[in-house]
Design a protein around this motif. Structure first.
Motif, PDB file in Angstrom:
ATOM      1  N   UNK A   1       0.780  -1.232   0.000  1.00 59.59           N
ATOM      2  CA  UNK A   1       0.000   0.000   0.000  1.00 59.59           C
ATOM      3  C   UNK A   1       0.804   1.270   0.000  1.00 59.59           C
ATOM      4  N   UNK A   2       2.117   1.191   0.073  1.00 56.51           N
ATOM      5  CA  UNK A   2       2.907   2.419   0.034  1.00 56.51           C
ATOM      6  C   UNK A   2       2.862   3.017  -1.371  1.00 56.51           C
ATOM      7  N   UNK A   3       2.960   4.328  -1.411  1.00 58.51           N
ATOM      8  CA  UNK A   3       2.920   5.016  -2.696  1.00 58.51           C
ATOM      9  C   UNK A   3       4.165   4.683  -3.513  1.00 58.51           C
ATOM     10  N   UNK A   4       3.967   4.486  -4.788  1.00 50.58           N
ATOM     11  CA  UNK A   4       5.083   4.137  -5.680  1.00 50.58           C
ATOM     12  C   UNK A   4       6.189   5.182  -5.606  1.00 50.58           C
ATOM     13  N   UNK A   5       5.816   6.444  -5.628  1.00 51.57           N
ATOM     14  CA  UNK A   5       6.818   7.506  -5.625  1.00 51.57           C
ATOM     15  C   UNK A   5       7.628   7.489  -4.335  1.00 51.57           C
ATOM     16  N   UNK A   6       6.969   7.214  -3.200  1.00 51.67           N
ATOM     17  CA  UNK A   6       7.666   7.182  -1.915  1.00 51.67           C
ATOM     18  C   UNK A   6       8.673   6.034  -1.876  1.00 51.67           C
ATOM     19  N   UNK A   7       8.250   4.873  -2.331  1.00 51.78           N
ATOM     20  CA  UNK A   7       9.145   3.709  -2.348  1.00 51.78           C
ATOM     21  C   UNK A   7      10.308   3.942  -3.297  1.00 51.78           C
ATOM     22  N   UNK A   8      10.020   4.527  -4.472  1.00 51.73           N
ATOM     23  CA  UNK A   8      11.082   4.761  -5.449  1.00 51.73           C
ATOM     24  C   UNK A   8      12.144   5.693  -4.892  1.00 51.73           C
ATOM     25  N   UNK A   9      11.744   6.756  -4.181  1.00 52.22           N
ATOM     26  CA  UNK A   9      12.734   7.679  -3.631  1.00 52.22           C
ATOM     27  C   UNK A   9      13.573   7.015  -2.534  1.00 52.22           C
ATOM     28  N   UNK A  10      12.946   6.141  -1.756  1.00 54.66           N
ATOM     29  CA  UNK A  10      13.647   5.557  -0.616  1.00 54.66           C
ATOM     30  C   UNK A  10      14.503   4.349  -0.990  1.00 54.66           C
ATOM     31  N   UNK A  11      14.121   3.565  -1.991  1.00 58.54           N
ATOM     32  CA  UNK A  11      14.764   2.276  -2.194  1.00 58.54           C
ATOM     33  C   UNK A  11      15.442   2.089  -3.550  1.00 58.54           C
TER      34      UNK A  11
END
Length: 316
Positions: free
Chosen positions: A203-213
């Motif tokens: 459920x995490x936002x794609x953009x948030x995951x992309x920036x973090x990982x």
């Protein structure tokens, strides 16, 4: 009556009187001779001019639509007008100077001489480039009339229905990507890709995951709809096949790439479609004109073949 007196035989005979010689004629003066010659010359010249004026002038052999004849071949006025228009446009002039116009005519004469010489040398048959130009010129000439005709509304609609496949638009997708650089540690990059995928599924936002990982992309994928060939250009054929197999909202497993690992997610997709004629009328009409020209050329070539004497040698 007494007779004439006869002198005695021993008397001397008197000499016969001699008449004086006439005076010799004086020659005419030089100036008088020149005057008479000038007078006759003027009379003859005047007569010649009068006769010439009475005789009709020889008709010109140059037709009205030509500027000159070169070995019996006309230099067409339309060629001159095209070159003149081009020269005026290049120079931004309303009119060309007379010398410039004469130079164009002389250039066309030179070109005609070269064309005639090339035909004499057989370049149309021996030179591949010259042959190609002539063939293309004939194709344009034969197809021009057919392509210049405007189709009726019904004619265009009927033709479009018969050629709908020609206007089919390929399916497109809009997608998101994450990349994971494996140059330092391939296993660690794969682990990060799997963690990122799990986070998005949780459920995490794609953009948030992309920036973090994920790692920065060297060439970011545009977020606009892309056809298959465009995805191939960005990601390669394997990733493109995987992406077009996904439904809207689905995400791929980590995919191995030359630089590491890749995650794909399809946001939206559009299947193949044939747009209505009203939407692409100009495009369809242009295609119709090309088809008419091609058909005219095919018929023309068939007629040439029917009239030609063909003899084949050894077939390749």
């Amino acid at each position: 009556m007494s007779g004439p007196t006869v002198p005695p035989p021993d008397s001397p005979i008197p000499p016969k009187p001699v008449s004086p010689a006439p005076e010799p004629a004086q020659p005419a003066s030089k100036s008088a001779s020149m005057m008479r010659a000038a007078l006759w010359g003027g009379l003859l010249l005047g007569l010649a001019v009068t006769v010439a004026g009475m005789r009709p002038a020889a008709p010109s052999t140059v037709p009205d639509d030509a500027l000159a004849m070169v070995n019996g071949q006309p230099v067409r006025r339309e060629l001159f007008e095209r070159l003149e228009d081009g020269a005026r446009s290049d120079r931004n002039q309303a009119e060309l100077a007379p010398d410039d116009r004469r130079r164009i005519v002389e250039r066309l004469i030179d070109e005609e001489l070269l064309v005639q010489e090339s035909i004499r040398l057989g370049l149309a048959s021996r030179d591949r480039m010259a042959r190609g130009y002539l063939v293309q010129a004939m194709l344009d000439f034969v197809g021009a009339e057919a392509a210049g005709r405007d189709p009726s509304a019904g004619e265009l609609e009927s033709w479009y229905e018969d050629h709908r496949a020609q206007f089919r638009r390929p399916g497109r997708i809009a997608m998101d990507t994450m990349t994971f650089d494996a140059q330092a540690d391939a296993d660690e990059a794969l682990a990060r890709a799997r963690e990122a995928r799990s986070a998005v599924l949780a459920g995490e936002a794609w953009e948030t995951v992309a920036r973090a990982r994920s790692d920065a992309q060297i060439v970011p994928i545009p977020r606009v709809p892309l056809a298959a060939r465009n995805v191939v250009e960005y990601l390669g054929p394997t990733a493109a096949r995987t992406a077009f197999a996904l439904r809207a909202g689905e995400m791929s497993e980590p995919l191995r790439t030359a630089a590491g690992w890749l995650l794909l997610r399809v946001r939206e997709r559009w299947e193949d479609e044939v747009p209505p004629l009203a939407e692409i009328r100009d495009e369809a009409e242009a295609a119709w004109r090309r088809a008419q020209a091609e058909e005219a050329v095919r018929v023309y070539v068939d007629e040439l073949r029917a009239e030609a004497v063909l003899e084949y040698g050894t077939r390749p």
